[in-house]
Motif scaffolding. Structure first.
Motif, PDB file in Angstrom:
ATOM      1  N   ALA A  88       2.707  -0.285  -0.106  1.00 16.76           N
ATOM      2  CA  ALA A  88       3.132   1.096   0.140  1.00 16.76           C
ATOM      3  C   ALA A  88       2.973   1.490   1.606  1.00 16.76           C
ATOM      4  O   ALA A  88       3.507   2.524   2.029  1.00 16.76           O
ATOM      5  CB  ALA A  88       2.334   2.051  -0.749  1.00 16.76           C
ATOM      6  N   ASP A  89       2.230   0.722   2.375  1.00 18.90           N
ATOM      7  CA  ASP A  89       2.062   0.989   3.812  1.00 18.90           C
ATOM      8  C   ASP A  89       1.547   2.404   4.075  1.00 18.90           C
ATOM      9  O   ASP A  89       1.974   3.078   5.008  1.00 18.90           O
ATOM     10  CB  ASP A  89       3.391   0.786   4.558  1.00 18.90           C
ATOM     11  N   GLY A  90       0.618   2.849   3.231  1.00 15.62           N
ATOM     12  CA  GLY A  90       0.055   4.180   3.413  1.00 15.62           C
ATOM     13  C   GLY A  90       0.882   5.298   2.811  1.00 15.62           C
ATOM     14  O   GLY A  90       0.468   6.458   2.845  1.00 15.62           O
ATOM     15  N   ARG A  91       2.046   4.967   2.294  1.00 15.62           N
ATOM     16  CA  ARG A  91       2.888   5.982   1.671  1.00 15.62           C
ATOM     17  C   ARG A  91       2.617   6.061   0.169  1.00 15.62           C
ATOM     18  O   ARG A  91       1.923   5.218  -0.397  1.00 15.62           O
ATOM     19  CB  ARG A  91       4.367   5.665   1.939  1.00 15.62           C
ATOM     20  N   THR A  92       3.167   7.077  -0.472  1.00 14.40           N
ATOM     21  CA  THR A  92       2.961   7.263  -1.902  1.00 14.40           C
ATOM     22  C   THR A  92       4.019   6.489  -2.684  1.00 14.40           C
ATOM     23  O   THR A  92       5.210   6.689  -2.468  1.00 14.40           O
ATOM     24  CB  THR A  92       3.049   8.754  -2.275  1.00 14.40           C
ATOM     25  N   PRO A  93       3.602   5.595  -3.580  1.00 16.34           N
ATOM     26  CA  PRO A  93       4.591   4.861  -4.390  1.00 16.34           C
ATOM     27  C   PRO A  93       5.350   5.827  -5.301  1.00 16.34           C
ATOM     28  O   PRO A  93       4.940   6.977  -5.496  1.00 16.34           O
ATOM     29  CB  PRO A  93       3.726   3.898  -5.209  1.00 16.34           C
ATOM     30  N   PRO A  94       6.458   5.391  -5.861  1.00 17.21           N
ATOM     31  CA  PRO A  94       7.207   6.246  -6.792  1.00 17.21           C
ATOM     32  C   PRO A  94       6.321   6.736  -7.932  1.00 17.21           C
ATOM     33  O   PRO A  94       5.537   5.960  -8.498  1.00 17.21           O
ATOM     34  CB  PRO A  94       8.309   5.317  -7.302  1.00 17.21           C
ATOM     35  N   ARG A  95       6.469   8.017  -8.259  1.00 16.58           N
ATOM     36  CA  ARG A  95       5.663   8.618  -9.317  1.00 16.58           C
ATOM     37  C   ARG A  95       6.494   9.198 -10.455  1.00 16.58           C
ATOM     38  O   ARG A  95       5.955   9.597 -11.473  1.00 16.58           O
ATOM     39  CB  ARG A  95       4.755   9.715  -8.737  1.00 16.58           C
ATOM     40  N   THR A  96       7.800   9.262 -10.270  1.00 20.65           N
ATOM     41  CA  THR A  96       8.690   9.799 -11.292  1.00 20.65           C
ATOM     42  C   THR A  96       9.822   8.803 -11.530  1.00 20.65           C
ATOM     43  O   THR A  96      10.113   7.975 -10.659  1.00 20.65           O
ATOM     44  CB  THR A  96       9.288  11.153 -10.873  1.00 20.65           C
ATOM     45  N   PRO A  97      10.486   8.871 -12.687  1.00 19.59           N
ATOM     46  CA  PRO A  97      11.639   7.986 -12.887  1.00 19.59           C
ATOM     47  C   PRO A  97      12.702   8.158 -11.809  1.00 19.59           C
ATOM     48  O   PRO A  97      13.319   7.174 -11.381  1.00 19.59           O
ATOM     49  CB  PRO A  97      12.160   8.405 -14.269  1.00 19.59           C
ATOM     50  N   LEU A 197      -6.060 -11.850 -12.611  1.00 19.65           N
ATOM     51  CA  LEU A 197      -6.406 -11.207 -11.343  1.00 19.65           C
ATOM     52  C   LEU A 197      -5.606  -9.924 -11.144  1.00 19.65           C
ATOM     53  O   LEU A 197      -6.123  -8.939 -10.605  1.00 19.65           O
ATOM     54  CB  LEU A 197      -6.148 -12.173 -10.188  1.00 19.65           C
ATOM     55  N   ALA A 198      -4.343  -9.919 -11.591  1.00 16.89           N
ATOM     56  CA  ALA A 198      -3.513  -8.720 -11.451  1.00 16.89           C
ATOM     57  C   ALA A 198      -4.061  -7.560 -12.264  1.00 16.89           C
ATOM     58  O   ALA A 198      -3.841  -6.397 -11.921  1.00 16.89           O
ATOM     59  CB  ALA A 198      -2.081  -9.032 -11.878  1.00 16.89           C
ATOM     60  N   ALA A 199      -4.783  -7.874 -13.346  1.00 17.60           N
ATOM     61  CA  ALA A 199      -5.340  -6.807 -14.187  1.00 17.60           C
ATOM     62  C   ALA A 199      -6.343  -5.947 -13.438  1.00 17.60           C
ATOM     63  O   ALA A 199      -6.603  -4.802 -13.826  1.00 17.60           O
ATOM     64  CB  ALA A 199      -5.998  -7.419 -15.428  1.00 17.60           C
ATOM     65  N   THR A 200      -6.909  -6.474 -12.350  1.00 14.20           N
ATOM     66  CA  THR A 200      -7.895  -5.716 -11.578  1.00 14.20           C
ATOM     67  C   THR A 200      -7.282  -5.049 -10.353  1.00 14.20           C
ATOM     68  O   THR A 200      -8.005  -4.433  -9.558  1.00 14.20           O
ATOM     69  CB  THR A 200      -9.034  -6.652 -11.121  1.00 14.20           C
ATOM     70  N   PHE A 201      -5.967  -5.168 -10.200  1.00 17.04           N
ATOM     71  CA  PHE A 201      -5.291  -4.586  -9.038  1.00 17.04           C
ATOM     72  C   PHE A 201      -5.444  -3.064  -9.052  1.00 17.04           C
ATOM     73  O   PHE A 201      -5.222  -2.413 -10.080  1.00 17.04           O
ATOM     74  CB  PHE A 201      -3.802  -4.957  -9.084  1.00 17.04           C
ATOM     75  N   PRO A 202      -5.823  -2.460  -7.906  1.00 14.82           N
ATOM     76  CA  PRO A 202      -6.011  -1.001  -7.861  1.00 14.82           C
ATOM     77  C   PRO A 202      -4.669  -0.276  -7.805  1.00 14.82           C
ATOM     78  O   PRO A 202      -4.292   0.305  -6.792  1.00 14.82           O
ATOM     79  CB  PRO A 202      -6.827  -0.795  -6.587  1.00 14.82           C
ATOM     80  N   ALA A 203      -3.933  -0.322  -8.886  1.00 13.39           N
ATOM     81  CA  ALA A 203      -2.569   0.209  -8.899  1.00 13.39           C
ATOM     82  C   ALA A 203      -2.550   1.661  -9.377  1.00 13.39           C
ATOM     83  O   ALA A 203      -3.475   2.149 -10.020  1.00 13.39           O
ATOM     84  CB  ALA A 203      -1.690  -0.644  -9.808  1.00 13.39           C
ATOM     85  N   THR A 204      -1.445   2.317  -9.069  1.00 15.19           N
ATOM     86  CA  THR A 204      -1.209   3.637  -9.625  1.00 15.19           C
ATOM     87  C   THR A 204      -0.720   3.484 -11.060  1.00 15.19           C
ATOM     88  O   THR A 204      -0.399   2.398 -11.524  1.00 15.19           O
ATOM     89  CB  THR A 204      -0.145   4.379  -8.799  1.00 15.19           C
ATOM     90  N   ARG A 205      -0.648   4.578 -11.781  1.00 10.99           N
ATOM     91  CA  ARG A 205      -0.158   4.537 -13.149  1.00 10.99           C
ATOM     92  C   ARG A 205       1.322   4.158 -13.160  1.00 10.99           C
ATOM     93  O   ARG A 205       2.081   4.601 -12.303  1.00 10.99           O
ATOM     94  CB  ARG A 205      -0.343   5.897 -13.824  1.00 10.99           C
ATOM     95  N   PRO A 206       1.740   3.332 -14.126  1.00 10.92           N
ATOM     96  CA  PRO A 206       3.163   2.990 -14.200  1.00 10.92           C
ATOM     97  C   PRO A 206       4.022   4.233 -14.386  1.00 10.92           C
ATOM     98  O   PRO A 206       3.618   5.197 -15.043  1.00 10.92           O
ATOM     99  CB  PRO A 206       3.241   2.085 -15.441  1.00 10.92           C
ATOM    100  N   VAL A 207       5.184   4.209 -13.786  1.00 14.38           N
ATOM    101  CA  VAL A 207       6.134   5.308 -13.934  1.00 14.38           C
ATOM    102  C   VAL A 207       6.849   5.118 -15.264  1.00 14.38           C
ATOM    103  O   VAL A 207       7.571   4.132 -15.455  1.00 14.38           O
ATOM    104  CB  VAL A 207       7.151   5.324 -12.783  1.00 14.38           C
ATOM    105  N   THR A 208       6.638   6.023 -16.189  1.00 16.78           N
ATOM    106  CA  THR A 208       7.255   5.901 -17.500  1.00 16.78           C
ATOM    107  C   THR A 208       8.000   7.190 -17.845  1.00 16.78           C
ATOM    108  O   THR A 208       7.904   8.190 -17.142  1.00 16.78           O
ATOM    109  CB  THR A 208       6.206   5.617 -18.586  1.00 16.78           C
ATOM    110  N   GLY A 209       8.710   7.135 -18.940  1.00 19.90           N
ATOM    111  CA  GLY A 209       9.452   8.287 -19.417  1.00 19.90           C
ATOM    112  C   GLY A 209       9.808   8.084 -20.870  1.00 19.90           C
ATOM    113  O   GLY A 209       9.458   7.062 -21.479  1.00 19.90           O
ATOM    114  N   PRO A 210      10.498   9.032 -21.468  1.00 23.78           N
ATOM    115  CA  PRO A 210      10.852   8.908 -22.881  1.00 23.78           C
ATOM    116  C   PRO A 210      11.880   7.817 -23.117  1.00 23.78           C
ATOM    117  O   PRO A 210      12.551   7.356 -22.187  1.00 23.78           O
ATOM    118  CB  PRO A 210      11.439  10.289 -23.215  1.00 23.78           C
TER     119      PRO A 210
END
Length: 282
Positions: A88-97, A197-210
């Motif tokens: 993300a280079d310090g930016r905010t990853p996508p948070r909405t669909p 190892l990926a399970a411990t990645f400090p990721a944001t919540r996945p972007v989901t929707g209905p």
């Protein structure tokens, strides 16, 4: 257990080294950061984007890349905000669909692809399908590998077994979860190591929707191949197949025997590769 970036990158590269075709690694600039894409196949062939499942990475297509790259320019994409080599280079990853689809727009633009075929596994299938519904002019054909969140919900038993891994991520819990979902199938050690190892990645919540509405699915213009996994414990594959066949007007639905949800796309790859290459050739 904290995230060991060095060990993760080493495991990622070890899996990518197993791709049986030459790989070009591309770093594409987008408004949400730098996206890593692993590319293979003739540069002038039709573009095919591969969207991995949740918890996996773009390196995970090693058992499919060679066959697909015979007739397509394959682009395996690491999603920003998840485990992988995108940053993300310090930016905010996508948070909405809407932002997630905008990021995919930017990836295609950076690749110089006005239109592409999309293939998504699991959560990647939900992204591919919802993108095709929102951007029909950019998707030629659509392949969905045991997709989640598209036609049916999760089995309660799946959520119950996934809960410990999600609550306290760790490599051992991830391995235990995979062993349960795949029914004890012989799993590839390099892939399993990377998944753990990926399970411990400090990721944001996945972007989901209905789940997409029935009317939207009925209006889908892209030809679609849906491949449920017969032994999937994620959802009922028979319900998935029946609903997709009823709701999608241009869908080919064929169940892959002898493989579970997390066994895709690398366990029994010959059957999967044959289905994909035949579909893309039609």
């Amino acid at each position: 257990m904290g995230f060991d970036r060095s060990a993760f990158l080493s495991a990622y590269d070890a899996l990518l080294d197993r791709w049986p075709v030459p790989v070009d690694t591309l770093d594409l600039e987008t408004p949400w950061g730098t996206t890593r894409v692993n590319a293979a196949g003739p540069p002038d062939a039709p573009p095919l984007l591969l969207l991995h499942g949740g918890g996996a990475t773009a390196a995970s297509w090693w058992a499919n890349a060679a066959e697909l790259a015979r007739t397509a320019r394959v682009f395996a994409v690491d999603r920003i905000g998840e485990a992988g080599r995108s940053t993300a280079d310090g930016r905010t990853p996508p948070r909405t669909p809407e932002q997630l689809h905008g990021w995919l727009d930017a990836v295609l633009d950076a690749l110089g692809a006005d239109r592409a075929d999309l293939c998504g596994h699991s959560y990647g299938g939900w992204i591919a399908l919802t993108y095709a519904l929102r951007r029909p002019d950019r998707v030629a054909r659509l392949a969905l590998l045991d997709p989640t969140g598209c036609f049916t919900g999760y089995r309660p038993s799946y959520l119950l077994h996934a809960a410990p891994m999600l609550a306290r991520p760790g490599e051992r819990r991830a391995r235990s979860f995979l062993a349960w979902e795949t029914g004890g199938a012989p799993l590839d050690p390099d892939w399993t190591r990377l998944y753990g190892l990926a399970a411990t990645f400090p990721a944001t919540r996945p972007v989901t929707g209905p789940r997409p509405a029935s009317a939207a699915l009925a209006a889908l213009e892209a030809r679609c191949l849906l491949l449920p996994a017969a032994d999937s414990r994620t959802h009922d594959p028979r319900t998935l197949a029946a609903r997709a066949a009823r709701l999608l007007p241009h869908a080919e639905v064929r169940t892959l025997e002898g493989v579970s949800h997390h066994g895709l796309p690398y366990l029994r790859p010959a059957a999967l590769n044959a289905e994909l290459t035949a579909f893309l050739a039609r």
